[in-house]
Design a protein around this motif. Structure first.
Motif, PDB file in Angstrom:
ATOM      1  N   ALA A  65       4.973 -52.817   9.438  1.00  0.00           N
ATOM      2  CA  ALA A  65       6.267 -53.361   9.836  1.00  0.00           C
ATOM      3  C   ALA A  65       6.615 -54.510   8.897  1.00  0.00           C
ATOM      4  N   ALA A  66       7.859 -54.919   8.934  1.00  0.00           N
ATOM      5  CA  ALA A  66       8.294 -56.081   8.152  1.00  0.00           C
ATOM      6  C   ALA A  66       7.999 -57.346   8.944  1.00  0.00           C
ATOM      7  N   GLU A  67       7.748 -58.424   8.232  1.00  0.00           N
ATOM      8  CA  GLU A  67       7.556 -59.733   8.852  1.00  0.00           C
ATOM      9  C   GLU A  67       8.917 -60.408   9.003  1.00  0.00           C
ATOM     10  N   ALA A  68       8.979 -61.463   9.794  1.00  0.00           N
ATOM     11  CA  ALA A  68      10.250 -62.136  10.087  1.00  0.00           C
ATOM     12  C   ALA A  68      10.936 -62.679   8.837  1.00  0.00           C
ATOM     13  N   ASP A  69      10.161 -63.132   7.827  1.00  0.00           N
ATOM     14  CA  ASP A  69      10.781 -63.734   6.640  1.00  0.00           C
ATOM     15  C   ASP A  69      10.910 -62.760   5.469  1.00  0.00           C
ATOM     16  N   ASP A  70      10.659 -61.481   5.697  1.00  0.00           N
ATOM     17  CA  ASP A  70      10.769 -60.478   4.642  1.00  0.00           C
ATOM     18  C   ASP A  70      12.219 -60.133   4.332  1.00  0.00           C
TER      19      ASP A  70
END
Length: 125
Positions: A65-70
């Protein structure tokens, strides 16, 4: 390519800032094929580490999954994610997949790189 003009943290974590990075259709097709064989989501992570023969080196891997700051871009249902620290070094780049007599590899076309090594996996700013 799908583009959403808001940071990923404000919308769906998989939102896109298409002007920052791009994933070519050839790279998207290769990621989808590999992810399908491995039973993983079609999410390719690009990161930059210190090292390599030119000062910085690209690191690719699959993400769950993507991280919050990606920053996230999507091409043909495949996502490319880049963390906020690496983004400063690859902003404006395109990730492509090329096949040649020398082999097949993901290649980063980085307009920020002042120089690079012969194998294309490291660069200098």
């Amino acid at each position: 390519m799908i583009a959403v003009a808001a940071p990923a943290s404000y919308l769906d974590p998989m939102a896109s800032l298409a002007s920052d990075i791009a994933l070519s259709p050839a790279a998207a097709a290769r990621v989808a094929a590999i992810a399908g064989k491995q039973g993983k989501p079609a999410i390719l992570r690009l990161a930059v580490d210190g090292g390599g023969c030119s000062g910085f080196q690209y690191r690719f891997g699959f993400a769950d999954a993507a991280e919050a700051d990606d920053t996230v871009v999507e091409t043909d249902g495949v996502r490319l994610v880049v963390d906020s620290v690496s983004l400063d070094l690859v902003r404006g780049c395109q990730v492509d997949y090329v096949e040649s007599l020398g082999g097949a590899a993901f290649r980063v076309e980085n307009p920020n790189a002042a120089s690079g090594c012969g194998c294309g996996s490291s660069f200098a700013i």
